[in-house]
Design a protein around this motif. Structure first.
Motif, mmCIF file in Angstrom:
data_model
loop_
_atom_site.group_PDB
_atom_site.id
_atom_site.type_symbol
_atom_site.label_atom_id
_atom_site.label_comp_id
_atom_site.label_asym_id
_atom_site.label_seq_id
_atom_site.Cartn_x
_atom_site.Cartn_y
_atom_site.Cartn_z
ATOM 1 N N ASN A 1 -0.029 4.786 -7.847
ATOM 2 C CA ASN A 1 0.948 3.876 -7.228
ATOM 3 C C ASN A 1 2.302 3.951 -7.932
ATOM 4 O O ASN A 1 3.126 3.049 -7.830
ATOM 5 C CB ASN A 1 0.437 2.431 -7.178
ATOM 6 C CG ASN A 1 0.333 1.796 -8.543
ATOM 7 O OD1 ASN A 1 0.392 2.466 -9.563
ATOM 8 N ND2 ASN A 1 0.140 0.483 -8.569
ATOM 9 N N GLN B 1 9.754 8.302 -0.121
ATOM 10 C CA GLN B 1 8.690 7.315 -0.287
ATOM 11 C C GLN B 1 9.266 5.966 -0.695
ATOM 12 O O GLN B 1 10.009 5.856 -1.694
ATOM 13 C CB GLN B 1 7.687 7.778 -1.355
ATOM 14 C CG GLN B 1 6.620 6.751 -1.722
ATOM 15 C CD GLN B 1 5.685 6.437 -0.564
ATOM 16 O OE1 GLN B 1 4.985 7.319 -0.071
ATOM 17 N NE2 GLN B 1 5.679 5.193 -0.108
ATOM 18 N N ASP B 2 8.932 4.933 0.057
ATOM 19 C CA ASP B 2 9.316 3.560 -0.278
ATOM 20 C C ASP B 2 8.337 3.064 -1.350
ATOM 21 O O ASP B 2 7.156 2.865 -1.074
ATOM 22 C CB ASP B 2 9.244 2.691 0.981
ATOM 23 C CG ASP B 2 9.686 1.260 0.735
ATOM 24 O OD1 ASP B 2 9.407 0.725 -0.349
ATOM 25 O OD2 ASP B 2 10.301 0.668 1.647
ATOM 26 N N VAL C 1 8.111 0.178 -2.952
ATOM 27 C CA VAL C 1 7.570 -1.173 -2.713
ATOM 28 C C VAL C 1 6.429 -1.101 -1.698
ATOM 29 O O VAL C 1 5.374 -1.726 -1.880
ATOM 30 C CB VAL C 1 8.680 -2.133 -2.232
ATOM 31 C CG1 VAL C 1 8.077 -3.478 -1.822
ATOM 32 C CG2 VAL C 1 9.724 -2.324 -3.322
ATOM 33 N N ASP C 2 6.630 -0.323 -0.642
ATOM 34 C CA ASP C 2 5.578 -0.157 0.358
ATOM 35 C C ASP C 2 4.335 0.479 -0.264
ATOM 36 O O ASP C 2 3.207 0.039 0.004
ATOM 37 C CB ASP C 2 6.091 0.708 1.514
ATOM 38 C CG ASP C 2 5.000 0.996 2.540
ATOM 39 O OD1 ASP C 2 4.544 0.039 3.195
ATOM 40 O OD2 ASP C 2 4.595 2.168 2.671
ATOM 41 N N LEU C 3 4.538 1.497 -1.103
ATOM 42 C CA LEU C 3 3.396 2.158 -1.750
ATOM 43 C C LEU C 3 2.607 1.171 -2.596
ATOM 44 O O LEU C 3 1.375 1.117 -2.525
ATOM 45 C CB LEU C 3 3.894 3.316 -2.622
ATOM 46 C CG LEU C 3 2.816 4.023 -3.457
ATOM 47 C CD1 LEU C 3 1.829 4.767 -2.571
ATOM 48 C CD2 LEU C 3 3.455 4.974 -4.469
ATOM 49 N N THR D 1 2.466 -1.970 -2.321
ATOM 50 C CA THR D 1 1.816 -2.969 -1.467
ATOM 51 C C THR D 1 0.505 -2.409 -0.931
ATOM 52 O O THR D 1 -0.523 -3.101 -0.911
ATOM 53 C CB THR D 1 2.739 -3.361 -0.296
ATOM 54 O OG1 THR D 1 3.951 -3.914 -0.824
ATOM 55 C CG2 THR D 1 2.071 -4.386 0.605
ATOM 56 N N ARG D 2 0.538 -1.157 -0.504
ATOM 57 C CA ARG D 2 -0.669 -0.529 0.045
ATOM 58 C C ARG D 2 -1.672 -0.140 -1.027
ATOM 59 O O ARG D 2 -2.877 -0.087 -0.775
ATOM 60 C CB ARG D 2 -0.286 0.714 0.861
ATOM 61 C CG ARG D 2 0.451 0.411 2.146
ATOM 62 C CD ARG D 2 0.678 1.638 3.003
ATOM 63 N NE ARG D 2 1.592 2.589 2.379
ATOM 64 C CZ ARG D 2 1.229 3.733 1.813
ATOM 65 N NH1 ARG D 2 -0.051 4.076 1.769
ATOM 66 N NH2 ARG D 2 2.127 4.546 1.281
ATOM 67 N N GLN E 1 7.507 -11.270 0.823
ATOM 68 C CA GLN E 1 7.681 -10.412 1.994
ATOM 69 C C GLN E 1 8.289 -11.169 3.168
ATOM 70 O O GLN E 1 8.436 -10.616 4.255
ATOM 71 C CB GLN E 1 6.341 -9.797 2.401
ATOM 72 C CG GLN E 1 5.844 -8.734 1.428
ATOM 73 C CD GLN E 1 4.666 -7.963 1.964
ATOM 74 O OE1 GLN E 1 3.779 -8.506 2.605
ATOM 75 N NE2 GLN E 1 4.646 -6.658 1.714
#
Length: 251
Positions: free
Chosen positions: A51, A78-79, A81-83, A85-86, A112
């Motif tokens: 991550n 690649q975002d 923050v999105d990574l 989060t996932r 969010q």
């Protein structure tokens, strides 16, 4: 079987020092994968690659590829923050925020932009139920999380991670600071959670790896010596170094 991560020829350097060498493996969805090996062998360093937590370390450089759902997580678009989060993370020592039990779990969704009280209530209750903590704390949701026991705090941290609806949960020795009863509860929880999440756990406890994981990778000096299904790893390891580590004859 569907893969969650495909890692190919991963090298990691801290300045001039190489900490990971040519790591290649597939990690499968809705399975528990354990990383075992002696201290300083690269397990946690590799876990943090998944991550991009190593991005926070000055002088860290990575070569090779980590594909997640067909996308290179180290690509320039690649975002982060999105990574994260996932691909959520639970650390070795429970680290609840110094706020109420409710606010610990609602924190991420609020960040969010979620403001709907009814939806926040639902997320908090569902997350706590998923980690089998709701019945223990239902009457004190608005009391400080710091008043919980160590085992309860760790389950709260897992619930906080779940509240963000991740696909993957990374766990870095999540039971090493806990007593045997709390450890057993976390292990039972991990077995239950893999129905909905891919779980990757670093552990020094080989019995724990044998109990809860579907796949195990043995790390040594920054390399993966062997990775296979856990039953095979513990009953018929292919490499003598793996066998020596598992049987306690290592070193």
């Amino acid at each position: 079987m569907d893969t969650c991560f495909n890692i190919k020829d991963l090298d990691l350097y801290y300045g001039d020092k190489q900490a990971l060498k040519k790591i290649s493996m597939d990690i499968y969805k809705n399975k528990v994968t354990a990383f075992i090996g002696p201290s300083g062998c690269g397990k946690s360093t590799f876990l943090r690659c998944l991550n991009r937590m190593n991005d926070l370390i000055e002088g860290c450089r990575i070569d090779g590829t980590i594909m997640n759902e067909g996308h290179d997580i180290y690509s320039k678009n690649q975002d982060i923050v999105d990574l994260r989060t996932r691909v959520g993370m639970v650390f070795q020592k429970p680290n609840p925020f110094p706020m109420s039990i409710y606010d610990n779990i609602a924190y991420g969704p609020r960040c969010q932009g979620l403001k709907d009280k009814k939806k926040l209530d639902e997320i908090v209750i569902t997350s706590l139920k998923q980690v089998a903590l709701y019945d223990e704390v239902a009457s004190r949701l608005h009391e400080s999380a710091m008043g919980l026991s160590g085992g309860q705090q760790q389950r709260l941290c897992i619930a906080r991670c779940i509240a963000m609806s991740p696909d993957v949960i990374l766990m870095d020795e999540p039971t090493s600071a806990l007593d045997p009863i709390s450890t057993s509860k976390i292990e039972d929880l991990i077995m239950e959670l893999k129905k909905d999440y891919t779980i990757i756990i670093v552990t020094h406890n080989m019995q724990q790896a044998a109990r809860i994981s579907d796949y195990t990778a043995f790390f040594l000096l920054g390399e993966v010596i062997e990775m296979t299904d856990t039953d095979t790893m513990f009953s018929n390891p292919k490499d003598k170094r793996t066998e020596n580590y598992i049987t306690g004859r290592f070193g």
